[in-house]
Scaffold this motif. Sequence first.
Motif, PDB file in Angstrom:
ATOM      1  N   ASP A  20      25.313  12.278  60.228  1.00 50.07           N
ATOM      2  CA  ASP A  20      25.100  10.953  60.822  1.00 50.07           C
ATOM      3  C   ASP A  20      26.235   9.995  60.489  1.00 50.07           C
ATOM      4  OD1 ASP A  20      22.423  11.621  61.722  1.00 50.07           O
ATOM      5  OD2 ASP A  20      21.888  11.583  59.599  1.00 50.07           O
ATOM      6  N   VAL A  21      26.758  10.156  59.266  1.00 49.04           N
ATOM      7  CA  VAL A  21      27.765   9.203  58.794  1.00 49.04           C
ATOM      8  C   VAL A  21      28.866   9.956  58.050  1.00 49.04           C
ATOM      9  CG1 VAL A  21      28.165   7.131  57.408  1.00 49.04           C
ATOM     10  CG2 VAL A  21      25.909   7.523  58.386  1.00 49.04           C
ATOM     11  N   ILE A  22      30.102   9.505  58.245  1.00 55.14           N
ATOM     12  CA  ILE A  22      31.186   9.993  57.387  1.00 55.14           C
ATOM     13  C   ILE A  22      31.688   8.817  56.558  1.00 55.14           C
ATOM     14  CG2 ILE A  22      33.560  10.867  57.299  1.00 55.14           C
ATOM     15  CD1 ILE A  22      33.042  12.514  59.750  1.00 55.14           C
ATOM     16  N   LEU A  23      31.768   9.016  55.258  1.00 58.74           N
ATOM     17  CA  LEU A  23      32.414   8.044  54.387  1.00 58.74           C
ATOM     18  C   LEU A  23      33.707   8.682  53.913  1.00 58.74           C
ATOM     19  CD1 LEU A  23      29.490   6.876  52.069  1.00 58.74           C
ATOM     20  CD2 LEU A  23      30.284   5.828  54.161  1.00 58.74           C
ATOM     21  N   GLN A  24      34.793   7.972  54.021  1.00 57.89           N
ATOM     22  CA  GLN A  24      36.047   8.574  53.587  1.00 57.89           C
ATOM     23  C   GLN A  24      36.837   7.642  52.690  1.00 57.89           C
ATOM     24  OE1 GLN A  24      38.697  10.495  56.533  1.00 57.89           O
ATOM     25  NE2 GLN A  24      40.388   9.738  55.303  1.00 57.89           N
ATOM     26  N   ASP A  25      37.173   8.157  51.531  1.00 60.34           N
ATOM     27  CA  ASP A  25      37.973   7.400  50.575  1.00 60.34           C
ATOM     28  C   ASP A  25      38.917   8.369  49.881  1.00 60.34           C
ATOM     29  OD1 ASP A  25      39.021   5.684  48.736  1.00 60.34           O
ATOM     30  OD2 ASP A  25      37.221   5.589  47.489  1.00 60.34           O
ATOM     31  N   VAL A  26      39.942   8.800  50.608  1.00 56.64           N
ATOM     32  CA  VAL A  26      40.910   9.708  49.998  1.00 56.64           C
ATOM     33  C   VAL A  26      42.256   8.998  49.919  1.00 56.64           C
ATOM     34  CG1 VAL A  26      39.806  11.862  50.658  1.00 56.64           C
ATOM     35  CG2 VAL A  26      41.355  10.783  52.249  1.00 56.64           C
ATOM     36  N   ALA A  27      42.841   9.003  48.742  1.00 55.88           N
ATOM     37  CA  ALA A  27      44.099   8.276  48.570  1.00 55.88           C
ATOM     38  C   ALA A  27      45.278   9.209  48.806  1.00 55.88           C
ATOM     39  CB  ALA A  27      44.165   7.667  47.173  1.00 55.88           C
ATOM     40  N   VAL A  28      45.429   9.642  50.047  1.00 54.48           N
ATOM     41  CA  VAL A  28      46.590  10.464  50.381  1.00 54.48           C
ATOM     42  C   VAL A  28      47.301   9.850  51.572  1.00 54.48           C
ATOM     43  CG1 VAL A  28      45.669  12.607  49.460  1.00 54.48           C
ATOM     44  CG2 VAL A  28      45.259  12.005  51.848  1.00 54.48           C
ATOM     45  N   LYS A  29      48.408  10.461  51.938  1.00 52.03           N
ATOM     46  CA  LYS A  29      49.284   9.868  52.920  1.00 52.03           C
ATOM     47  C   LYS A  29      48.659   9.743  54.319  1.00 52.03           C
ATOM     48  CE  LYS A  29      54.048   9.745  54.046  1.00 52.03           C
ATOM     49  NZ  LYS A  29      55.336   9.744  53.516  1.00 52.03           N
ATOM     50  N   ASN A  30      48.115  10.846  54.804  1.00 51.54           N
ATOM     51  CA  ASN A  30      47.644  10.848  56.194  1.00 51.54           C
ATOM     52  C   ASN A  30      46.130  10.676  56.285  1.00 51.54           C
ATOM     53  OD1 ASN A  30      47.406  13.203  54.890  1.00 51.54           O
ATOM     54  ND2 ASN A  30      48.060  14.506  56.564  1.00 51.54           N
ATOM     55  N   GLN A  31      45.667   9.531  55.810  1.00 54.83           N
ATOM     56  CA  GLN A  31      44.230   9.295  55.739  1.00 54.83           C
ATOM     57  C   GLN A  31      43.556   9.310  57.100  1.00 54.83           C
ATOM     58  OE1 GLN A  31      43.554   5.940  52.695  1.00 54.83           O
ATOM     59  NE2 GLN A  31      45.742   6.223  52.690  1.00 54.83           N
ATOM     60  N   VAL A  32      44.215   8.714  58.102  1.00 57.21           N
ATOM     61  CA  VAL A  32      43.605   8.663  59.432  1.00 57.21           C
ATOM     62  C   VAL A  32      43.518  10.062  60.041  1.00 57.21           C
ATOM     63  CG1 VAL A  32      43.845   7.748  61.760  1.00 57.21           C
ATOM     64  CG2 VAL A  32      44.326   6.288  59.800  1.00 57.21           C
ATOM     65  N   ASP A  33      44.578  10.849  59.862  1.00 57.50           N
ATOM     66  CA  ASP A  33      44.569  12.212  60.410  1.00 57.50           C
ATOM     67  C   ASP A  33      43.441  13.045  59.824  1.00 57.50           C
ATOM     68  OD1 ASP A  33      46.778  11.569  61.857  1.00 57.50           O
ATOM     69  OD2 ASP A  33      48.192  12.258  60.324  1.00 57.50           O
ATOM     70  N   ILE A  34      43.190  12.857  58.541  1.00 61.18           N
ATOM     71  CA  ILE A  34      42.111  13.610  57.904  1.00 61.18           C
ATOM     72  C   ILE A  34      40.775  13.280  58.556  1.00 61.18           C
ATOM     73  CG2 ILE A  34      40.780  13.815  55.757  1.00 61.18           C
ATOM     74  CD1 ILE A  34      43.398  13.778  54.258  1.00 61.18           C
ATOM     75  N   LEU A  35      40.566  12.003  58.833  1.00 68.64           N
ATOM     76  CA  LEU A  35      39.309  11.610  59.484  1.00 68.64           C
ATOM     77  C   LEU A  35      39.206  12.247  60.868  1.00 68.64           C
ATOM     78  CD1 LEU A  35      36.722   9.968  59.546  1.00 68.64           C
ATOM     79  CD2 LEU A  35      38.037   8.082  60.525  1.00 68.64           C
ATOM     80  N   ILE A  36      40.321  12.223  61.595  1.00 71.26           N
ATOM     81  CA  ILE A  36      40.292  12.779  62.950  1.00 71.26           C
ATOM     82  C   ILE A  36      39.985  14.278  62.913  1.00 71.26           C
ATOM     83  CG2 ILE A  36      41.730  13.227  64.991  1.00 71.26           C
ATOM     84  CD1 ILE A  36      43.050  10.450  64.324  1.00 71.26           C
ATOM     85  N   ARG A  37      40.524  14.941  61.919  1.00 70.63           N
ATOM     86  CA  ARG A  37      40.216  16.371  61.772  1.00 70.63           C
ATOM     87  C   ARG A  37      38.747  16.625  61.501  1.00 70.63           C
ATOM     88  NH1 ARG A  37      44.622  19.481  58.066  1.00 70.63           N
ATOM     89  NH2 ARG A  37      46.434  18.588  59.092  1.00 70.63           N
ATOM     90  N   ASN A  38      38.097  15.677  60.814  1.00 69.09           N
ATOM     91  CA  ASN A  38      36.700  15.860  60.445  1.00 69.09           C
ATOM     92  C   ASN A  38      35.733  15.331  61.493  1.00 69.09           C
ATOM     93  OD1 ASN A  38      36.160  16.910  57.496  1.00 69.09           O
ATOM     94  ND2 ASN A  38      38.058  15.746  57.436  1.00 69.09           N
TER      95      ASN A  38
END
Lengths: 221, 319
Positions: free
Chosen positions: A140-158
């Motif tokens: 239902d929800v994704i929470l994302q808090d990763v301190a790496v370079k391509n943060q937006v790309d990671i979300l898009i992958r998920n």
Amino acid sequence: MKINESKFKGVFLLENKKKKLATINLIPGFAPFNEKLIQKEGIEYRIWDPYKSKWAAGIMKKIKNFPIKDDSKILYLGAASGQSASYIADIAKKGKVFCVEISPRVMRDLTFVSEKKKNMVPVFSDAKIPKEYEFIGQVDVILQDVAVKNQVDILIRNKYLLKEGGHVLLAIKSRSVDVSAKPEKIFEESERKLKNHFEIIDKKRLEPFEKDHILFLLRKL
Amino acid sequence: MKFNKKKRFKEVTVKITPFGFFAFHKNKLIKKSIWKKQDRVKNYLKKADLLKEFKGKVGKAKYEFEHIFGSEAEEFSKKQNIKFDFQEFMVDFAKQKIKNVYSKDRLIIQAANMYEELSKMINMFYERLSEWYGLYWPEKVKEIEHVEDFTKIVGEEREGQSMGFDIEESDLDIIKKTGEEIKNLISIRSKISNYIKEEMEKIAPNISKIAGHNLGAKIIAAAGGLEKLAKMPSSTIQVLGAEKALFRHIRKGAKPPKHGIILSHELMPKIKRENRGKLARVLSSKIALAAKVDFYSNGKKERWEEMLEDLNKRIGEFK
């Protein structure tokens, strides 16, 4: 002291001299991060520090909506030692929080918390590779808090693991993307990228709780 | 053997779950292998080997495999009347993975950091103790140059003329006892140093020869592990430990740093100041090579001789 439920279900406001946030402790007496516990009328509350949790900081900064319901199924990317995640688990008490984390050092602490909080599922994987944990099904929800370079790309992958209409809370740390660039520029760029994939409901800078951070509230179309 | 001529099945589907294997023929369960709770994670991790065994028991057939995990596995367990808590399994799974994730370099990193911190403490205590004991026997304290020598004399009764303060037995006694403890710290520091030397020879013989055991261990620590160091460009290795200066350079355009912890290499003091940046560059390139050899050969290959030769040639050019 007055304790009232905030406009977000499961999130409480303590009003003494200062406003504080709290959740109802799912496991009474259990305070793995030395957080303050407060008893009132037979209910135990855990103080939720906005300086330590970006989601709490977002609520303090009056984010429009807080998408966690009491039965939400949540994918938490970058759960670290599980401190923030444990509050999410308090709110989603009938749901499940899948806590993805790659660092073994903090995973150690996360397993200690998950042993007690049965709605927290530790997933020792890389958030860049959702294939490793797609067995969780859609959330239902994704929470994302990763301190790496391509943060937006990671979300898009998920993204494919998020139900249609599902919400995302995304914390972006501009210093992780590029230490030398102006945060505003990074945030603008992130927003532009996000727009192609999500509806942007709200965004809040997290000062003074976190420096150079922004919190996006998104919805999958 | 009992009379049970193995029945042949044409098509078999095996469901692979976190609690065992289940073989089906035309939707009928024909064979299963259920794991005890405490064996589940262990068995699941070596499921490929166990599956071979299981297939042997079922016999020759055309196999299809189906992986069941997550909530699906929970549902399936209910159907099979097996107690299975997926969340618990994931906790145990994470624990097992944590158990397997570290290698020897983690221990060396901790030892190297401990060595650093102990050294800082010993220096601090040494300064304090020389002030303390110096009240009593300043002439003796002045003679001492090394902390090791100091711990030998601290607490000794004064001889000859001194401008020192006449203290009581109990005053001297506590100074002496403190000195003993610092002596212990020095001894454990040298034990740690020996340990680092021995272990570095095992996992990183090439780095040890190029950078020295202690500095090599410090570089591995700063990189965050041997694997990370092996994948690092030499320009990053050159400024490891000078991150503050590096980011000041990137963000504000200040002068870039020439060297980080590499500055404590034994060759550095022998080189003219203006050439130390050059040496840092050459050294870090050799360390980068050495780290690759060490990591990818598991410390088995020794190629440091050619690296040292090359290094000395380069140093000769700007000495």
